[in-house]
Design a protein around this motif. Structure first.
Motif, short mmCIF file in Angstrom:
data_model
loop_
_atom_site.label_atom_id
_atom_site.label_comp_id
_atom_site.label_asym_id
_atom_site.label_seq_id
_atom_site.Cartn_x
_atom_site.Cartn_y
_atom_site.Cartn_z
N LEU A 37 -0.06 -37.91 43.14
CA LEU A 37 -0.48 -37.38 41.84
C LEU A 37 -2.01 -37.41 41.71
CD1 LEU A 37 0.20 -36.34 39.00
CD2 LEU A 37 0.32 -38.72 38.25
N LYS A 38 -2.61 -38.53 42.12
CA LYS A 38 -4.08 -38.65 42.06
C LYS A 38 -4.76 -37.60 42.92
CE LYS A 38 -5.20 -43.34 40.71
NZ LYS A 38 -4.43 -44.44 41.34
N ALA A 39 -4.20 -37.37 44.11
CA ALA A 39 -4.79 -36.39 45.03
C ALA A 39 -4.68 -34.98 44.46
CB ALA A 39 -4.10 -36.47 46.39
N MET A 40 -3.60 -34.73 43.69
CA MET A 40 -3.35 -33.38 43.17
C MET A 40 -4.21 -33.03 41.96
SD MET A 40 0.79 -33.63 43.32
CE MET A 40 1.20 -32.07 42.55
N MET A 41 -4.49 -34.04 41.12
CA MET A 41 -5.12 -33.79 39.82
C MET A 41 -6.35 -32.86 39.85
SD MET A 41 -3.33 -34.64 37.38
CE MET A 41 -4.29 -34.73 35.89
N PRO A 42 -7.30 -33.08 40.76
CA PRO A 42 -8.49 -32.21 40.74
C PRO A 42 -8.13 -30.73 40.93
CG PRO A 42 -8.81 -34.08 42.23
CD PRO A 42 -7.38 -34.11 41.80
N TYR A 43 -7.06 -30.48 41.68
CA TYR A 43 -6.69 -29.09 41.97
C TYR A 43 -5.90 -28.45 40.83
CZ TYR A 43 -8.44 -30.32 46.51
OH TYR A 43 -9.26 -30.73 47.52
N LEU A 44 -5.49 -29.29 39.88
CA LEU A 44 -4.81 -28.78 38.69
C LEU A 44 -5.80 -28.61 37.54
CD1 LEU A 44 -1.64 -31.00 38.99
CD2 LEU A 44 -1.58 -28.51 38.77
N THR A 45 -7.02 -29.11 37.76
CA THR A 45 -8.01 -29.06 36.68
C THR A 45 -9.25 -28.27 37.14
OG1 THR A 45 -8.70 -31.30 37.34
CG2 THR A 45 -7.18 -31.14 35.50
N ASP A 46 -10.26 -28.98 37.60
CA ASP A 46 -11.54 -28.31 37.89
C ASP A 46 -11.50 -27.36 39.09
OD1 ASP A 46 -12.56 -29.68 35.76
OD2 ASP A 46 -13.32 -31.34 36.99
N THR A 47 -10.80 -27.80 40.14
CA THR A 47 -10.79 -26.98 41.37
C THR A 47 -9.61 -26.02 41.35
OG1 THR A 47 -11.68 -28.96 42.42
CG2 THR A 47 -11.10 -27.18 43.88
N ALA A 258 -0.48 -22.62 46.60
CA ALA A 258 -0.27 -23.65 45.58
C ALA A 258 -1.03 -24.88 46.07
CB ALA A 258 1.21 -23.95 45.41
N VAL A 259 -2.35 -24.83 45.89
CA VAL A 259 -3.22 -25.84 46.52
C VAL A 259 -2.84 -27.26 46.09
CG1 VAL A 259 -5.60 -26.53 46.94
CG2 VAL A 259 -5.07 -24.14 46.53
N TYR A 260 -2.64 -27.46 44.78
CA TYR A 260 -2.30 -28.81 44.30
C TYR A 260 -1.05 -29.34 44.97
CZ TYR A 260 1.34 -26.56 41.55
OH TYR A 260 2.45 -25.85 41.20
N ALA A 261 -0.06 -28.45 45.17
CA ALA A 261 1.21 -28.88 45.77
C ALA A 261 1.04 -29.22 47.25
CB ALA A 261 2.26 -27.79 45.58
N MET A 262 0.26 -28.42 47.94
CA MET A 262 0.00 -28.66 49.37
C MET A 262 -0.73 -29.99 49.54
SD MET A 262 -1.27 -24.84 50.36
CE MET A 262 -0.16 -23.43 50.26
N VAL A 263 -1.72 -30.21 48.68
CA VAL A 263 -2.50 -31.45 48.74
C VAL A 263 -1.61 -32.66 48.41
CG1 VAL A 263 -4.36 -32.72 47.54
CG2 VAL A 263 -4.72 -30.34 48.27
N GLY A 264 -0.74 -32.49 47.41
CA GLY A 264 0.18 -33.57 47.03
C GLY A 264 1.17 -33.87 48.14
N MET A 265 1.65 -32.82 48.78
CA MET A 265 2.59 -33.00 49.90
C MET A 265 1.93 -33.79 51.02
SD MET A 265 4.54 -30.03 52.06
CE MET A 265 5.27 -30.36 53.66
N ALA A 266 0.71 -33.40 51.37
CA ALA A 266 0.01 -34.08 52.47
C ALA A 266 -0.25 -35.54 52.13
CB ALA A 266 -1.30 -33.35 52.76
N ALA A 267 -0.66 -35.81 50.89
CA ALA A 267 -0.95 -37.20 50.50
C ALA A 267 0.31 -38.05 50.55
CB ALA A 267 -1.55 -37.22 49.09
N ALA A 268 1.42 -37.49 50.08
CA ALA A 268 2.69 -38.23 50.09
C ALA A 268 3.16 -38.48 51.52
CB ALA A 268 3.76 -37.46 49.31
#
Ligand SMILES: *Cc1c(COP(=O)(O)O)cnc(C)c1O
Length: 410
Positions: A37-47, A258-268
């Motif tokens: 969730l933490k890794a995803m947040m920036p991509y759901l907001t500023d980026t 879906a950048v936030y989702a890809m980033v979240g997947m990788a972090a998990a």
């Protein structure tokens, strides 16, 4: 609202808050990890930029995609250019199977080998191909829920286009001999796909050493977000696309990333992989404690091989019990479980997986799947073991089927 009813509401709220809540349906889906969730947040907001755009926020998004792809690849011992993000496991399965089928049909190869207990994303896909003129061999999985490598060998023909065997079963958790099947397919020159949705992030996987040509995965099965997954596709292997459109994913899977989702997947996935051995050890202990506790109940059997199974999977059947009612009673005790795969609940047919391992219909109906994750505790397991016998007794007391079984046994 008068004073008394306010008090009552407060009381029930408190009681609900204090009551044990045990989530034991991790094969259906998992809770999103804090790290993801933490890794995803920036991509759901500023980026929020489009990863294909050239200005700064687009390029920042592009960097997120690039890093996510590299992480997923490294966990599986693949190269980044061999990872293609999809909307999830179902899409990855559909793409690999339909794509290879279309490619191989042009070479006159229209035979597919799979197992009898695949996930519906695979099973319904090959069934559709069957209607279009493909021939499909469904290998038996025997009583322990494991495919025999010799059966795969015997089934391979000159016109075999694809072998698709799941890595680990989603209902009974049995792990298949993937390395052996991979080596065999490589030796015979047949393409090999595995639906590894239940395995990725849970057991060690090395696509190169295991000679896997294509592998499907899904983030929400390892504490990543829903709606994102990937297909690993070995370098040099190219088959028709499933989704046409823009040039994303090297022109092989269209759609704005879906950048936030890809980033979240990788972090998990990175997090799961960092704790793989430790989680497996903890879960195996919890699993075995749960199995031993449940097997104390009369006329209860374990489904699937006891050893060759996912660390968090428990699947048992209680004779003379209706699985759906069992789930409702468990829910009333705060326990979330499943009677088969999430996709089959709501239908009255017993699970094809349990039938494939030879359970009679009425026994398959009384099955219970409990799938744990590393945040479950011994206390959770003991609570389940404490609740189940009473529920089974209550259900059997009102079951004509149980009465008949008792009479037949004398
Ligand atoms: C959950 C699951 C799928 C489907 O994945 P989605 O991402 O939900 O589409 C496919 N195969 C197996 C074995 C699964 O457990």
């Amino acid at each position: 609202m008068n004073k008394k009813s306010i008090l009552l509401t407060e009381f029930s709220r408190k009681r609900d808050g204090l009551r044990m809540q045990v989530y034991a349906d991790n094969a259906a889906t998992t809770k999103l990890s804090e790290t993801a969730l933490k890794a995803m947040m920036p991509y759901l907001t500023d980026t929020f930029g489009n990863a294909s755009s050239l200005y700064r926020i687009g390029q920042e998004a592009h960097q997120g995609v690039k890093a996510a792809r590299a992480t997923v690849a490294s966990v599986l011992n693949a190269a980044p250019e061999e990872i293609f993000f999809t909307s999830g496991g179902s899409e990855a399965d559909n793409w690999a199977i339909k794509g290879v089928a279309e490619m191989m049909a042009k070479k006159g190869k229209k035979h597919i080998i799979t197992s009898a207990f695949e996930h519906h994303a695979v099973l319904h896909t090959v069934q559709k191909l069957e209607k279009q003129g493909f021939e499909v061999t469904y290998l038996p999985v025997y009583e322990n829920g494991i495919v025999h490598v010799d059966d795969v060998r015997d089934a391979i023909r000159p016109d075999t286009a694809l072998v698709t065997i799941m890595y680990a079963n989603n209902e009974i958790g049995t792990i298949q001999p993937i390395s052996e099947i991979g080596a065999l397919c490589h030796e015979k020159g047949v393409l090999f796909h595995t639906d590894a949705v239940q395995a990725v992030g849970h057991v060690p996987i090395d696509v190169k050493a295991q000679r896997i040509d294509m592998l499907s995965m899904s983030a929400h099965k390892f504490h990543g977000p829903k709606g994102i997954g990937a297909l690993y596709c070995r370098k040099g292997l190219r088959f028709p696309n499933l989704i046409e459109g823009g040039a994303q994913e090297s022109g092989r899977r269209a759609g704005t990333e879906a950048v936030y989702a890809m980033v979240g997947m990788a972090a998990a996935l990175q997090e799961a992989n960092d704790h793989l051995a430790e989680n497996a050890e903890k879960l195996t202990k919890l699993r075995d404690r749960l199995i031993d506790g449940l097997l104390q109940v009369e006329a209860c059997r374990l489904n699937g091989d006891r050893k060759q199974r996912l660390p968090g999977n428990v699947n048992v059947s209680f004779e003379g019990v209706e699985g759906e009612s069992l789930l409702l009673y468990l829910d009333a005790e705060g326990i979330s479980a499943s009677s088969g795969s999430a996709c089959t609940s709501g239908s009255l047919d017993p699970s094809h997986v349990l039938l494939a391992i030879g359970l009679p219909h009425e026994v398959a109906h009384g099955s219970l799947r409990l799938t744990l994750c590393e945040s479950n505790t011994e206390e959770d397991v003991d609570y389940i073991v404490k609740c189940v016998p009473g529920i089974i007794k209550r259900l059997r007391d009102m079951s004509p089927l149980w009465e008949r079984i008792q009479k037949e046994r004398g």
